[in-house]
Motif scaffolding. Structure first.
Motif, PDB file in Angstrom:
ATOM      1  N   LEU A 278     -36.657  -4.539 -36.676  1.00  0.00           N
ATOM      2  CA  LEU A 278     -35.289  -4.483 -36.156  1.00  0.00           C
ATOM      3  C   LEU A 278     -35.296  -4.018 -34.708  1.00  0.00           C
ATOM      4  N   VAL A 279     -34.232  -4.397 -34.015  1.00  0.00           N
ATOM      5  CA  VAL A 279     -34.046  -3.882 -32.660  1.00  0.00           C
ATOM      6  C   VAL A 279     -32.651  -3.278 -32.563  1.00  0.00           C
ATOM      7  N   ARG A 280     -32.593  -2.084 -31.963  1.00  0.00           N
ATOM      8  CA  ARG A 280     -31.297  -1.467 -31.651  1.00  0.00           C
ATOM      9  C   ARG A 280     -31.032  -1.711 -30.179  1.00  0.00           C
ATOM     10  N   ILE A 281     -29.868  -2.255 -29.899  1.00  0.00           N
ATOM     11  CA  ILE A 281     -29.497  -2.563 -28.523  1.00  0.00           C
ATOM     12  C   ILE A 281     -28.269  -1.734 -28.182  1.00  0.00           C
ATOM     13  N   ASN A 282     -28.295  -1.061 -27.036  1.00  0.00           N
ATOM     14  CA  ASN A 282     -27.134  -0.254 -26.643  1.00  0.00           C
ATOM     15  C   ASN A 282     -26.999  -0.342 -25.130  1.00  0.00           C
TER      16      ASN A 282
END
Ligand SMILES: Nc1nc2c(ncn2[C@@H]2O[C@H](COP(=O)(O)OP(=O)(O)OP(=O)(O)O)[C@@H](O)[C@H]2O)c(=O)[nH]1
Ligand SMILES: [Mg+2]
Length: 325
Positions: A278-282
């Motif tokens: 998974l990737v968390r993008i912010n």
């Protein structure tokens, strides 16, 4: 009783980052809970907080008109009664007004349950220089309602924004503490400061929903056999578009990161499945933060927020093309 803090601050000022820092440093033997109320109909902050070992309750579709509504109260009651946490941190929507939530927390019915401590307001000093933000009544009232101001993102504060912060402090802080920090790395002891602020706040009420606010909780899931859906929200001069994709949908990592970096909007946040996990993008403006993890997420979700109406269809077409076969 549960010691409770409201963590306010305008869109993208660093509320969730601060909560993650606090949770990472909490006493090991204490149970902490977080109630997050987001502007968008597709909840992202809950997913950003998912690994924090705290009890998390997320109320998407947040706004001043429904923050006092049933989903919020049910969420609060569930956390307090079932979780019996030692500490509760509440992150209201960055575009919301603090009055209703403070009224709710100080209501008679919660007196035996909630020990309301200091309200901390996150501030990115650069926001003081953006007239659309500075003139936003909710932004101003979030600052007015706080017991202390957390001037975050010091790494990115230039001379002009620091000057604006000093002027604000001289004219409006009224002796309240202003704490300078980066990535919300504040001392946990601040949470035990008293709630002293008694300013009377005028709540504004301007919000529209693509779905009824009460349906906010339904936005957390995707109907069976549906691969994806999108939800729109608007209010206080801001527009949001969010998408949820089912667990099997995977995105091309490089293409997705470029899409998120270049999307012509002010705010991007999401947790999505990529081949690596998974990737968390912010992203807030040009503050772009990504994290990856090997375990895939239960679904993929991403939300864009902008201060003018964007071409959601064009952005959606580009996003859909990034799905892997
Ligand atoms: N450069 C820099 N970026 C930061 C700092 N603190 C937070 N950020 C980044 O700012 C963006 C927004 O941070 P969040 O913690 O999600 O902000 P928020 O207030 O919870 O945002 P909303 O819930 O959408 O209103 C992310 O990209 C963070 O990584 C900081 O001190 N410096
Ligand atoms: Mg947040």
């Amino acid at each position: 009783m549960t010691k409770t803090n409201l963590i306010t601050g305008f869109l993208g000022s660093g509320k969730t980052t601060t909560i993650l820092h606090l949770l990472a440093n909490k006493p090991k033997d204490e149970v902490w809970a977080v109630l997050v109320n987001e502007f968008g109909e597709v909840g992202i902050d809950g997913a950003l907080l998912a690994d924090s070992r705290a009890l998390i309750k997320e109320i998407p579709g947040g706004c001043i008109c429904c923050v006092n509504g049933l989903p919020m109260q049910v969420g609060l009651n569930t956390l307090l009664r079932q979780g019996k946490p030692d500490r509760l941190l509440i992150e209201p929507t960055g575009l919301g007004h603090p009055k209703q939530i403070l009224d709710l927390l100080t209501a008679e019915v919660y007196q035996p349950w909630i020990d309301l401590k200091a309200t901390l307001c996150l501030l990115d000093p650069r926001q003081l220089l953006v007239s659309k933000v500075f003139n936003n009544q909710n932004f101003r009232d979030q600052l007015a309602a706080a017991d202390m101001i957390i001037a975050n993102k010091q790494d990115n504060a230039d001379a002009a924004s620091l000057q604006a912060l000093h002027s604000w402090q001289q004219q409006e802080s009224d002796g309240r503490q202003v704490i300078y920090t980066e990535r919300g790395a504040i001392s946990l002891t601040l949470l035990d400061e008293a709630r002293l602020n008694q300013r009377v706040l005028q709540a504004s009420h301007e919000h529209t929903h693509s779905v009824k606010p009460q349906q906010g909780l339904a936005a957390l899931s995707l109907p069976e056999h549906q691969r994806w859906r999108r939800n729109l929200n608007s209010g206080q001069g801001y527009f949001a578009c969010g998408w949820i994709f089912d667990a099997d949908t995977q995105f091309d990592t490089i293409g997705l990161l470029e899409w998120a970096r270049l999307a012509p909007v002010g705010r991007v946040k999401g947790v999505l499945r990529i081949p690596e996990g998974l990737v968390r993008i912010n992203r807030q403006g040009s503050d772009f933060h990504i994290e990856t993890q090997s375990a895939p997420p239960p679904d993929s979700r991403i939300e864009l927020i902008n201060d003018e109406l964007s071409d959601w269809n064009a952005l959606q077409s580009a996003l859909l093309k990034l799905r892997l076969p």
